[in-house]
Design an enzyme around this catalytic site. Structure first.
Site, PDB file in Angstrom:
ATOM      1  N   LYS A   1       1.568   2.832  -6.335  1.00 57.25           N
ATOM      2  CA  LYS A   1       1.912   1.627  -5.592  1.00 57.25           C
ATOM      3  C   LYS A   1       2.811   0.743  -6.446  1.00 57.25           C
ATOM      4  O   LYS A   1       2.575   0.590  -7.654  1.00 57.25           O
ATOM      5  CB  LYS A   1       0.642   0.881  -5.185  1.00 57.25           C
ATOM      6  CG  LYS A   1       0.893  -0.301  -4.245  1.00 57.25           C
ATOM      7  CD  LYS A   1      -0.403  -0.901  -3.718  1.00 57.25           C
ATOM      8  CE  LYS A   1      -0.143  -2.068  -2.779  1.00 57.25           C
ATOM      9  NZ  LYS A   1      -1.386  -2.658  -2.231  1.00 57.25           N
TER      10      LYS A   1
ATOM     11  N   SER B   1      -1.155  -4.130   2.530  1.00 54.45           N
ATOM     12  CA  SER B   1       0.047  -3.987   1.727  1.00 54.45           C
ATOM     13  C   SER B   1       0.252  -2.587   1.153  1.00 54.45           C
ATOM     14  O   SER B   1       1.308  -2.280   0.595  1.00 54.45           O
ATOM     15  CB  SER B   1       0.009  -4.991   0.564  1.00 54.45           C
ATOM     16  OG  SER B   1      -1.055  -4.688  -0.327  1.00 54.45           O
TER      17      SER B   1
ATOM     18  N   SER C   1      -5.852  -4.553   2.481  1.00 55.95           N
ATOM     19  CA  SER C   1      -4.631  -3.837   2.138  1.00 55.95           C
ATOM     20  C   SER C   1      -4.811  -2.349   1.903  1.00 55.95           C
ATOM     21  O   SER C   1      -3.826  -1.607   1.826  1.00 55.95           O
ATOM     22  CB  SER C   1      -3.981  -4.465   0.898  1.00 55.95           C
ATOM     23  OG  SER C   1      -3.414  -5.714   1.225  1.00 55.95           O
TER      24      SER C   1
END
Length: 485
Positions: free
Chosen positions: A80, A155, A179
């Site tokens: 990520k 996210s 997220s």
């Protein structure tokens, strides 16, 4: 399954162990797919082939020499873009860090690398992970592999979309307001929010924070358990670190769910998470494929909206979260607000209005909330609820502003189905449950008390055995041929 890149990580590891494929073969296939669908999905960014090829060659050399292998040895992945990863560009989705190259690994990245995985890029994220839709001014918008005109969530939307498209074998994510769970629901994959402290947050500005966590994402529950076995465990860099044996997660990864695994399970069915607006098409999937499956497997399902139990949950989450945003980003507002995402600006500005009395009240509310749910978990084994209150929304929108005719005040409002559970400090996950009539994925959220990850993973694995929704091929791959290996 003919598509090796969308098979389970454990299947890929078995093929590697038998010598039917090599780490370099898997990497080449992942890069080929990135070339074919990467632009449409926009999930993996900052690709570095040199770093990846060196890692793949090292994995093949270990296997050939009989050297000890890591739990993820030879599997292609991407980190990520909120995680520092030495040698890779790390932007945090911010134009201020467009050209930043990391010189160190976060602990999550270090553990995945030490387990032998082959990283070839980063997964897209909204700016500093702020938003329920993955888009930023550096890389643009990540799209849903099951419906490319729709959001992949956020996210960790880049990670979820990469998994769904078969671009990576497993992926790391992070979660404060959903997220991990929201994009997992949107992209038909598994996202696990662990108990705070189980996975190290290092390096972190506030290592004592208990609202944000990091955790595993995967196409299946077993693969998520495998990655959790790598990420979890004691850490001298995390003051909340939980010592103890985490090998149970690796055992769960390779277990076959018992036929009676759900028999007698006490499930509290919470379809609106305290009276929230939830799309009827989402509730329909959860009722038909979720609740009915649990009941047919012998679970004792009791429905309860938990309106009284969730009293104060919104302030218990929103107030300390906003304060944290103000402390981290408030000083940037005067000079850089125009270059920051509107979600980031709004969170920081509201946080600047928080007083010490507000913070204390939020902590008191959180304490009362925890006590009520501790009593609740004495009477049930697991709470089942929507992972997201809406199905994936059009990619040109920033967030869901209306649900069933009810206006949502901001992007956090519509995500409450996930984050109302965050202040409890327990474990939760999203597991694929099925599809709306339009073919949009819906995830079932399972919630337990602190340190209940093993229980939730076993429940999810038994559910997944009966509802293998993850096997559905995404739209972006239906016209394409399987990768050549």
């Amino acid at each position: 399954m003919d598509d090796i890149l969308r098979s389970t990580a454990r299947t890929q590891l078995a093929l590697l162990a038998r010598g039917e494929v090599s780490a370099r073969d898997l990497l080449a296939a992942a890069l080929e797919r990135q070339a074919s669908v990467g632009r449409e999905v926009n999930a993996v960014v900052s690709v570095d082939v040199d770093i990846a090829e060196a890692a793949a060659a090292a994995s093949d050399a270990r296997r050939a020499s009989g050297a000890p292998l890591g739990a993820l040895d030879g599997l292609p992945t991407a980190f990520k873009d909120l995680e520092e990863a030495a040698g890779f560009r790390t932007t945090w989705g911010s134009t201020r860090f467009r050209d930043h190259i990391s010189h160190r690994d976060s602990e999550v990245v270090g553990r995945i690398r030490a387990a032998g995985a082959v990283p070839y890029g980063k997964t897209n994220t909204p700016e500093f992970g702020t938003g329920s839709h993955t888009l930023n001014a550096v890389f643009g918008t990540t799209r849903n592999p099951y419906a490319p005109d729709r959001s992949a969530g956020g996210s960790s939307g880049g990670a979820a979309a990469a998994l769904a498209a078969g671009l990576v074998s497993v992926a790391d994510g992070s979660d404060m307001g959903g997220s991990l769970r929201n994009p997992a629901s949107f992209c038909n994959v598994v996202g696990v929010r662990p108990t705070p402290g189980l996975v190290s947050m290092a390096p972190a500005a506030d290592p004592w924070a208990t609202l944000p966590v990091k955790g595993p994402m995967a196409r299946t529950t077993g693969d998520a358990a495998l990655l959790l076995s790598v990420l979890a465990g004691a850490s001298g860099r995390s003051p909340l670190s939980q010592p103890g044996d985490v090998s149970e997660f690796a055992r769960i990864a390779y277990e076959t769910p018992r036929a009676d695994a759900l028999d007698g399970l006490r499930v509290l069915w919470c379809p609106t998470v305290g009276g929230l607006d939830v799309e009827q098409r989402v509730r329909g999937v959860l009722d038909e494929r979720g609740r009915r499956t649990l009941e047919a497997a012998g679970a004792v399902v009791v429905e309860d909206e938990l309106v009284a139990e969730f009293a104060g949950a919104d302030d218990a989450f929103r107030i300390p979260r906003a304060f944290a945003y103000a402390m981290q980003f408030g000083s940037l507002l005067d000079e850089h607000a125009d270059a920051m995402s509107p979600e980031l600006v709004a969170n920081a500005r509201w946080g600047l209005t928080i007083t010490p009395a507000d913070l204390w009240r939020a902590q008191e509310l959180r304490g009362a909330l925890f006590a009520r749910f501790a009593d609740l978990f004495d009477r049930c084994d697991v709470i089942a609820a929507p992972a997201a209150a809406a199905a994936p929304f059009p990619a040109e929108r920033r967030w869901v502003d209306e649900i069933e005719g009810s206006r949502q005040g901001d992007y956090l409002d519509w995500m409450r189905a996930a984050w109302r559970f965050t202040p409890l400090g327990g474990a939760s996950l999203s597991v694929p449950c099925g599809f709306t009539p339009e073919g949009l994925p819906v995830g079932l959220q399972l919630v337990g008390p602190p340190r209940s990850e093993a229980r939730l993973l076993r429940i999810a694995a038994a559910f997944e055995e009966r509802v293998p929704a993850w096997c559905e091929t995404p739209a972006v791959l239906r016209a394409g041929a399987p990768p050549r290996i």
